[in-house]
Write an enzyme that holds these catalytic residues in place. Structure first.
Site, PDB file in Angstrom:
ATOM      1  N   TYR A  71      -1.834  96.761 111.129  1.00 39.49           N
ATOM      2  CA  TYR A  71      -0.549  96.771 110.436  1.00 39.49           C
ATOM      3  C   TYR A  71      -0.726  96.969 108.936  1.00 39.49           C
ATOM      4  CZ  TYR A  71       4.367  95.341 109.811  1.00 39.49           C
ATOM      5  OH  TYR A  71       5.716  95.300 109.522  1.00 39.49           O
ATOM      6  N   SER A 106      -5.531  94.558 116.287  1.00 39.25           N
ATOM      7  CA  SER A 106      -4.248  94.006 115.852  1.00 39.25           C
ATOM      8  C   SER A 106      -3.126  94.983 116.184  1.00 39.25           C
ATOM      9  CB  SER A 106      -4.318  93.664 114.367  1.00 39.25           C
ATOM     10  OG  SER A 106      -3.180  92.944 113.973  1.00 39.25           O
ATOM     11  N   GLN A 107      -2.403  95.522 115.191  1.00 44.82           N
ATOM     12  CA  GLN A 107      -1.429  96.558 115.522  1.00 44.82           C
ATOM     13  C   GLN A 107      -2.103  97.673 116.307  1.00 44.82           C
ATOM     14  OE1 GLN A 107       1.811  98.799 112.902  1.00 44.82           O
ATOM     15  NE2 GLN A 107      -0.209  99.701 112.572  1.00 44.82           N
ATOM     16  N   ASP A 131      -6.261  82.120 116.413  1.00 43.31           N
ATOM     17  CA  ASP A 131      -5.559  83.230 115.765  1.00 43.31           C
ATOM     18  C   ASP A 131      -4.151  82.780 115.389  1.00 43.31           C
ATOM     19  OD1 ASP A 131      -4.377  85.630 115.003  1.00 43.31           O
ATOM     20  OD2 ASP A 131      -5.351  86.799 116.582  1.00 43.31           O
ATOM     21  N   HIS A 175      -7.925  85.834 113.631  1.00 41.52           N
ATOM     22  CA  HIS A 175      -7.476  87.215 113.807  1.00 41.52           C
ATOM     23  C   HIS A 175      -8.557  88.147 113.274  1.00 41.52           C
ATOM     24  CE1 HIS A 175      -4.403  90.048 114.846  1.00 41.52           C
ATOM     25  NE2 HIS A 175      -4.461  90.621 113.665  1.00 41.52           N
TER      26      HIS A 175
END
Length: 323
Positions: free
Chosen positions: A95, A185-186, A271, A300
């Site tokens: 992101y 992640s994203q 996370d 994360h």
């Protein structure tokens, strides 16, 4: 470390109800049909003088869904211009990030993979977002166009990711039956979505994936872009139900059961950005061969050790090497 979510044995059994709307499948069928009717108009501009002679690097670009232009690095072994023999990987970034530098993908390209690393539209890379949105949004991209699934920002993002896979599959040097997707992640969430929607990938490697089980994530997350939703709902409490209806179309909780290829996923049990239960919610709906790498002391992030496991999985499923 203090737990931030359910105990591991409960996470492994966590299977919340899906939230698919009645027109979920028809929405995606129509969206995919529209995206694939649009010509890619792809261009490849070679980076001259790249200092690793074993590879060729290109700035690749193609037309984005309903406007804009998608840009990425395309990297292939030098001299491979045909033959349909190369396994391939498509990489999606986190992101607000971007595709980074070409050298970040050399550990695959130097093994003989073709790699496309895509910039997500409108974030910090070169891809631009040509869409017009009918309402305002809070900082970031999570609430952009959230009034309906037709206008939502991630509709264009998901289709750009699908079309990136279509582009790679069309290249004469690539074996379209040996393609994988990966991201963190994203990028992990986009890996899941593109795998579910494109039908192109023989392997998916999503790490600590975002864009999974939004309601649960919003209950647990203490940092990161899920909190953009809570900011929006504080401003517009009357829009919450409509927003979650829109989000249901883009939730990997609802897309995961379309994925039948092998999947290697990772989760950090502390996370605070993509809570473990949101990750497991998607993982537990996967229909094919799957394996979760659990990191009890990680948040994360992806430990260096995990990259070795990804290389092993990629080589096994895309190159036929049991190493």
């Amino acid at each position: 470390m203090l737990p931030v979510d359910l105990p591991l044995h409960e996470l492994q059994q966590y299977l919340p109800p899906q939230t698919k709307q009645p027109d979920f499948d028809s929405f995606w069928a129509a969206t995919l049909a529209e995206a694939r009717e649009q010509p890619l108009n792809a261009q490849f501009e070679k980076v001259e003088g790249y200092p690793v002679p074993e590879v060729e690097v290109f700035r690749a670009s193609f037309d984005g869904f309903r406007g804009g232009r998608s840009v990425g690095w395309y990297i292939r072994p030098a001299g491979k211009t045909g033959g349909g023999e190369l396994p391939a990987l498509v990489a999606y970034h986190g992101y607000s990030g971007n595709k980074g530098q070409a050298h970040q993908y050399l550990y695959y390209a130097l093994q003989g993979y073709a790699v496309l690393a895509l910039d997500v539209r409108g974030q910090s890379g070169e891809s631009c977002d040509g869409n017009q949105y009918d309402t305002g949004h809070v900082t970031g991209w999570m609430t952009k166009g959230i009034s309906s699934p037709e206008s939502y920002y991630y509709r264009g993002v998901y289709m750009d990711c699908v079309r990136a896979a279509d582009l790679v599959a069309s290249l004469p040097e690539v074996d379209a039956s040996r393609m994988g997707a990966w991201g963190v992640s994203q990028g992990g969430g986009l890996t899941l979505a593109a795998t579910a929607l494109s039908g192109r990938f023989a392997l998916a490697m999503p790490d600590v994936p975002y864009l999974c089980h939004y309601r649960r994530a919003l209950q647990i997350a203490q940092q990161g872009p899920y909190l953009e939703l809570s900011t929006y709902f504080r401003l517009y409490p009357d829009r919450e139900d409509a927003a979650f209806r829109t989000l249901s179309y883009f939730d990997n909780l609802n897309l995961a059961d379309r994925i039948t290829c092998p999947v290697l996923m990772s989760v950090g049990l502390v996370d605070l950005i993509c809570p473990p239960s949101s990750v497991y919610a998607a993982f537990n709906y996967l229909a094919g061969d799957k394996h979760m790498m659990v990191y009890p002391y990680h948040g994360h992030e992806v430990p260096p050790h995990h990259i070795t496991e990804q290389i092993r999985w990629a080589n096994r499923h895309l190159r036929g090497l049991d190493v």
